[in-house]
Design a protein around this motif. Structure first.
Motif, PDB file in Angstrom:
ATOM      1  N   GLY A 577       0.820  -1.202   0.000  1.00 43.35           N
ATOM      2  CA  GLY A 577       0.000   0.000   0.000  1.00 43.35           C
ATOM      3  C   GLY A 577       0.851   1.247   0.000  1.00 43.35           C
ATOM      4  N   SER A 578       0.508   2.186   0.873  1.00 45.12           N
ATOM      5  CA  SER A 578       1.256   3.438   0.978  1.00 45.12           C
ATOM      6  C   SER A 578       2.112   3.498   2.235  1.00 45.12           C
ATOM      7  N   SER A 579       2.246   2.376   2.931  1.00 45.01           N
ATOM      8  CA  SER A 579       3.015   2.353   4.172  1.00 45.01           C
ATOM      9  C   SER A 579       4.502   2.433   3.871  1.00 45.01           C
ATOM     10  N   ILE A 580       5.189   3.355   4.570  1.00 43.21           N
ATOM     11  CA  ILE A 580       6.633   3.502   4.381  1.00 43.21           C
ATOM     12  C   ILE A 580       7.390   2.415   5.143  1.00 43.21           C
ATOM     13  N   GLU A 581       6.828   1.937   6.229  1.00 41.35           N
ATOM     14  CA  GLU A 581       7.510   0.940   7.051  1.00 41.35           C
ATOM     15  C   GLU A 581       7.663  -0.387   6.314  1.00 41.35           C
ATOM     16  N   SER A 582       6.803  -0.694   5.386  1.00 42.25           N
ATOM     17  CA  SER A 582       6.869  -1.966   4.654  1.00 42.25           C
ATOM     18  C   SER A 582       7.655  -1.854   3.360  1.00 42.25           C
ATOM     19  N   LEU A 583       8.386  -0.768   3.156  1.00 46.39           N
ATOM     20  CA  LEU A 583       9.112  -0.568   1.912  1.00 46.39           C
ATOM     21  C   LEU A 583      10.346  -1.453   1.881  1.00 46.39           C
ATOM     22  N   ASN A 584      10.574  -2.145   0.755  1.00 46.30           N
ATOM     23  CA  ASN A 584      11.738  -2.995   0.543  1.00 46.30           C
ATOM     24  C   ASN A 584      12.276  -2.742  -0.861  1.00 46.30           C
ATOM     25  N   VAL A 585      13.593  -2.840  -0.998  1.00 47.62           N
ATOM     26  CA  VAL A 585      14.260  -2.643  -2.272  1.00 47.62           C
ATOM     27  C   VAL A 585      14.812  -3.986  -2.741  1.00 47.62           C
ATOM     28  N   VAL A 586      14.486  -4.358  -3.984  1.00 56.09           N
ATOM     29  CA  VAL A 586      14.850  -5.657  -4.543  1.00 56.09           C
ATOM     30  C   VAL A 586      15.846  -5.443  -5.679  1.00 56.09           C
ATOM     31  N   ASN A 587      16.899  -6.255  -5.673  1.00 53.25           N
ATOM     32  CA  ASN A 587      17.875  -6.279  -6.768  1.00 53.25           C
ATOM     33  C   ASN A 587      17.824  -7.677  -7.382  1.00 53.25           C
ATOM     34  N   LEU A 588      17.180  -7.773  -8.523  1.00 55.25           N
ATOM     35  CA  LEU A 588      17.009  -9.090  -9.137  1.00 55.25           C
ATOM     36  C   LEU A 588      18.295  -9.618  -9.741  1.00 55.25           C
ATOM     37  N   VAL A 589      19.217  -8.748 -10.125  1.00 52.99           N
ATOM     38  CA  VAL A 589      20.473  -9.202 -10.719  1.00 52.99           C
ATOM     39  C   VAL A 589      21.342  -9.873  -9.666  1.00 52.99           C
ATOM     40  N   GLU A 590      21.491  -9.239  -8.504  1.00 51.05           N
ATOM     41  CA  GLU A 590      22.297  -9.805  -7.420  1.00 51.05           C
ATOM     42  C   GLU A 590      21.487 -10.730  -6.510  1.00 51.05           C
ATOM     43  N   ARG A 591      20.184 -10.822  -6.780  1.00 48.75           N
ATOM     44  CA  ARG A 591      19.279 -11.685  -5.997  1.00 48.75           C
ATOM     45  C   ARG A 591      19.324 -11.304  -4.515  1.00 48.75           C
ATOM     46  N   LYS A 592      19.020 -10.058  -4.273  1.00 50.09           N
ATOM     47  CA  LYS A 592      19.017  -9.536  -2.914  1.00 50.09           C
ATOM     48  C   LYS A 592      17.764  -8.716  -2.688  1.00 50.09           C
ATOM     49  N   CYS A 593      17.354  -8.679  -1.435  1.00 48.02           N
ATOM     50  CA  CYS A 593      16.232  -7.869  -0.993  1.00 48.02           C
ATOM     51  C   CYS A 593      16.570  -7.336   0.393  1.00 48.02           C
ATOM     52  N   THR A 594      16.081  -6.139   0.693  1.00 53.62           N
ATOM     53  CA  THR A 594      16.402  -5.561   2.004  1.00 53.62           C
ATOM     54  C   THR A 594      15.777  -6.343   3.154  1.00 53.62           C
ATOM     55  N   CYS A 595      14.825  -7.208   2.874  1.00 49.58           N
ATOM     56  CA  CYS A 595      14.290  -8.073   3.934  1.00 49.58           C
ATOM     57  C   CYS A 595      15.223  -9.216   4.280  1.00 49.58           C
ATOM     58  N   ARG A 596      16.215  -9.479   3.445  1.00 53.36           N
ATOM     59  CA  ARG A 596      17.274 -10.489   3.623  1.00 53.36           C
ATOM     60  C   ARG A 596      16.781 -11.937   3.478  1.00 53.36           C
ATOM     61  N   ARG A 597      15.508 -12.171   3.310  1.00 55.18           N
ATOM     62  CA  ARG A 597      15.013 -13.540   3.149  1.00 55.18           C
ATOM     63  C   ARG A 597      15.455 -14.128   1.807  1.00 55.18           C
ATOM     64  N   PHE A 598      15.393 -13.316   0.768  1.00 49.39           N
ATOM     65  CA  PHE A 598      15.802 -13.749  -0.566  1.00 49.39           C
ATOM     66  C   PHE A 598      17.262 -14.195  -0.556  1.00 49.39           C
ATOM     67  N   GLU A 599      18.090 -13.486   0.176  1.00 52.45           N
ATOM     68  CA  GLU A 599      19.517 -13.775   0.213  1.00 52.45           C
ATOM     69  C   GLU A 599      19.824 -14.999   1.060  1.00 52.45           C
ATOM     70  N   ARG A 600      19.088 -15.212   2.141  1.00 50.57           N
ATOM     71  CA  ARG A 600      19.376 -16.305   3.076  1.00 50.57           C
ATOM     72  C   ARG A 600      18.810 -17.640   2.607  1.00 50.57           C
ATOM     73  N   GLU A 601      17.605 -17.638   2.083  1.00 46.65           N
ATOM     74  CA  GLU A 601      16.963 -18.892   1.702  1.00 46.65           C
ATOM     75  C   GLU A 601      17.276 -19.321   0.282  1.00 46.65           C
ATOM     76  N   LYS A 602      17.811 -18.419  -0.537  1.00 49.67           N
ATOM     77  CA  LYS A 602      18.070 -18.692  -1.953  1.00 49.67           C
ATOM     78  C   LYS A 602      16.788 -18.998  -2.706  1.00 49.67           C
ATOM     79  N   LEU A 603      15.686 -18.486  -2.186  1.00 47.09           N
ATOM     80  CA  LEU A 603      14.377 -18.565  -2.831  1.00 47.09           C
ATOM     81  C   LEU A 603      13.795 -17.168  -2.876  1.00 47.09           C
TER      82      LEU A 603
END
Length: 709
Positions: A577-603
């Motif tokens: 939605g418009s919530s700033i607290e839930s904002l995350n930045v995704v880098n599909l090339v490096e397979r990273k997300c600021t939530c760190r789940r993408f990087e840790r689980e490799k999914l």
């Protein structure tokens, strides 16, 4: 007469006619061997009895007897005997080496008594088995002239006789050349005397007074000769099964009803123990056959690694086993190894060490097993030294275990580059036992599973404010070992050693067997698993495994509610939605997300899935190749074969010594259950969660918002 009735040596024709008269009473099979002593011109006749067949006399030199039998006539069918029965001894009976044995040339001949035929009956406890038992027990008896190869065979026959007639005896004389027993009641004339024949070690029954002159009320008051070994033989072959579900009480009831022998709990326990040893082999036999078993397993399964270590006296110390299918399949697994040990409850105790991995479908993948004396520095160092031959040291390798000090020392000395993590469940148990407070316990679980450093810091500070002592304990436990965010390597979703506990549960039935049967149980289990999972992997139609597809299904549904905006060619902004607290930045090339789940689980996390859909990127390509179905098929490509016992074993392997370890047997009944921690007791006593139902249709599985009514 019974199948295993010993041969009877007859010295004259009158005794022969007496034995032939048994044909009128019982249906029996008769095999006669007559040898002539030319020096003294006397003959000696050997009779061997068997039941449930027609009689067959090979040859007779008694001209005064004119009777006939179904197989060969003694007088009228002499011409037919020249075709069917040879002079002297029959060709079927040339090599009798022990009583009751059939010759090796024609073991399946219907005219010969099979060796201990009652041992081949099934153990289902059916009515047919009880009928056979009644037939065998009713025909067990002693006769003058019977020959037994040893005194043990004679004692076994006498003990079976006591079970049949419900009495007991005392040994009056027992020497290398003489054996005399009598009824235990004073004044009773029942008596058996046997002695050796010449220089032979075989015992021949000389005197047998079969009549009891004592009262049946006296002689049946004791059943000391009905030993657990004798009762175990009868129970195994005729009364019931000996599986892990059988309890001593069941054995005692069955024996009491069938034989009228009073069984207390400990006698029933020992009877069941002997019965299982007859069926599975003794612990000593397991150690003796261990080198041959390991050799046959290596021969049947290429690339299999086995190690057997013994001391200078030839006593067992350690054994290590890793099947070739596991060795060649591990490269298709994520580089996370979970190790643990579980106790064995056999005669020689010991500990079973296991090393496992988890495949891309979230199933257990066994790697290696070892049997050691106990969990100490030496045993774990030896285990990891052998494991290093299969799994080399690497910075990308992670080893998960409990907080055992010996495991930590061994990993530090053997795997210098690998990252070590501890099981969070064991940490929770220690916290629950030492510290109180549900709120602090909930915060510890949340801190261990955090993906972002900022979240962990906030929770850890909250724990310090609520419970300073617990905060200090967690710091001493080293946050790099039990937290996901501080872990130096990649542990994916493996935060506990639950897969090892599941393996220990699957092998719980085998922990009381001898060492070869333990390893064979592991082999049977792995053979079944690899066969089933190979077919399952081949049948999966999707590119990703079934477990990953199920996991991503929920994330795909949640990703549709997110708002996505492009930042540049590589970065995408995702928020709810418009919530700033839930904002995350995704880098599909490096397979990273600021939530760190993408990087840790490799999914791909829910944010990565939303960003991939927005940028028209294939979401399957974002998953690690370890989660592909092709990797799963390759992991289980090889089969685990059983040992081929028909192949010869080299003498150097058969002669290799392997004696049982020198331990002191603890008194009392062996413990099979470990003491449970407070957390396990609390979880067992926890009431099941009430299943949610829709208030509209009163059905479970959905709520009112998603109801179709």
């Amino acid at each position: 007469m019974a199948h295993d009735t010993p041969p009877v040596y007859v010295s004259n024709t009158r005794q022969l006619q007496g034995f032939l008269s048994l044909k009128k009473i019982e249906r029996l099979r008769l095999c006669v061997e007559i040898t002539e002593n030319r020096a003294s011109e006397k003959s000696k006749t050997l009779l061997s009895f068997g039941s449930e067949a027609e009689a067959s006399v090979v040859e007779s030199r008694d001209e005064n007897y004119s009777g006939s039998y179904d197989g060969c006539s003694l007088e009228k069918k002499q011409e037919d005997n020249e075709n069917d029965c040879s002079n002297g001894a029959s060709s079927y009976d040339d090599n009798f080496s022990s009583y009751g044995e059939s010759p090796t040339d024609d073991e399946d001949s219907p005219m010969l008594p099979p060796k201990k035929r009652y041992q081949n009956f099934s153990m289902s406890g059916s009515k047919g088995n009880l009928e056979v038992l009644s037939l065998v027990m009713s025909s067990i008896d002693i006769a003058v002239g019977q020959r037994y190869n040893s005194i043990d065979d004679l004692e076994r026959r006498l003990k079976l006789l006591t079970v049949r007639y419900k009495f007991d005896f005392d040994v009056e004389t027992s020497t290398p050349t003489s054996y005399v027993v009598k009824c235990w009641v004073d004044g009773c004339l029942w008596r058996v005397r046997a002695s050796t024949l010449g220089e032979s070690k075989a015992f021949v029954v000389r005197i047998y007074n079969s009549k009891h002159t004592c009262s049946c009320t006296e002689r049946s008051n004791r059943s000391r000769q009905a030993t657990p070994y004798i009762l175990g033989m009868l129970y195994k072959n005729f009364l019931g099964d000996v599986g892990p579900a059988v309890r001593p009480t069941i054995v005692g009831i069955a024996i009491t009803k069938q034989f009228g022998i009073k069984m207390d709990y400990w006698k029933s326990h020992r009877t069941l123990k002997f019965t299982r040893e007859i069926d599975e082999g003794t612990p000593e036999c397991g150690f003796e056959s261990l080198p041959s078993y390991l050799y046959m397993i290596r021969r049947a399964n290429p690339s299999t690694v086995t190690r057997l270590q013994i001391d200078e006296l030839g006593r067992f110390i350690y054994v290590f086993l890793a099947f070739g299918a596991s060795v060649n399949g591990f490269p298709y697994m994520r580089k996370v190894v979970v190790v643990d040990g579980t106790f064995l409850n056999g005669k020689y105790k010991g500990t079973l060490l296991t090393a496992l991995a988890q495949d891309g479908n979230f199933q257990i993948f066994p790697i290696a097993f070892a049997v050691v004396d106990t969990e100490n520095d030496d045993s774990w160092h030896w285990f990891f030294t052998q494991l290093k031959l299969l799994i080399p040291d690497d910075e990308g390798l992670a080893i998960i275990s409990d907080r055992h000090n010996s495991i930590g020392k061994a990993i530090k000395n053997v795997y210098l580059l690998a990252a070590r993590g501890i099981c969070t469940y064991h940490l929770y148990k220690n916290i629950l036992g030492q510290y109180k407070g549900k709120e602090a316990f909930r915060l510890v679980k949340k801190a261990a599973r955090c993906f972002r450093m900022s979240d962990f810091t906030a929770i850890f500070e909250e724990i310090e404010a609520i419970h300073p002592a617990l905060h200090g304990y967690l710091q001493r436990a080293d946050v790099r070992l039990w937290t996901r965010v501080h872990f130096p390597g990649e542990r994916y979703n493996l935060m506990t050693t639950n897969i090892v506990e599941s393996m220990n549960r699957a092998l719980s039935h085998a922990r009381g067997l001898n060492i070869v049967r333990i390893l064979e149980s592991i082999r049977v289990m792995m053979t079944r698993w690899f066969a089933e999972w190979r077919e399952d992997a081949r049948s999966q139609p999707t590119t990703l495994t079934r477990g990953v597809e199920k996991l991503l299904h929920g994330r795909v549904t949640a990703a549709r509610e997110l708002t996505v905006e492009r930042i540049d060619d590589h970065h995408t902004e995702v928020k709810y939605g418009s919530s700033i607290e839930s904002l995350n930045v995704v880098n599909l090339v490096e397979r990273k997300c600021t939530c760190r789940r993408f990087e840790r689980e490799k999914l791909p996390c829910v944010h990565a899935i939303a960003a991939a859909e927005y940028n028209n990127v294939c979401r399957i390509s974002l998953c690690s190749p370890y989660y592909n179905s092709e990797y799963l098929v390759s992991a289980y490509a090889e089969s685990i074969m059983p040992a081929d016992e028909a192949q010869p074993i080299p003498e150097i392997v058969e002669d290799q010594p392997c004696l049982p370890p020198d331990i002191r047997q603890q008194p009392g009944r062996p413990k099979k259950n470990r003491m449970k921690y407070a957390l396990e007791v609390a979880l067992q006593n926890k009431r099941p969660r009430k299943e949610h139902t829709c208030f509209r249709c009163r059905k479970s599985g959905h709520n009112a918002k998603t109801c179709q009514m």
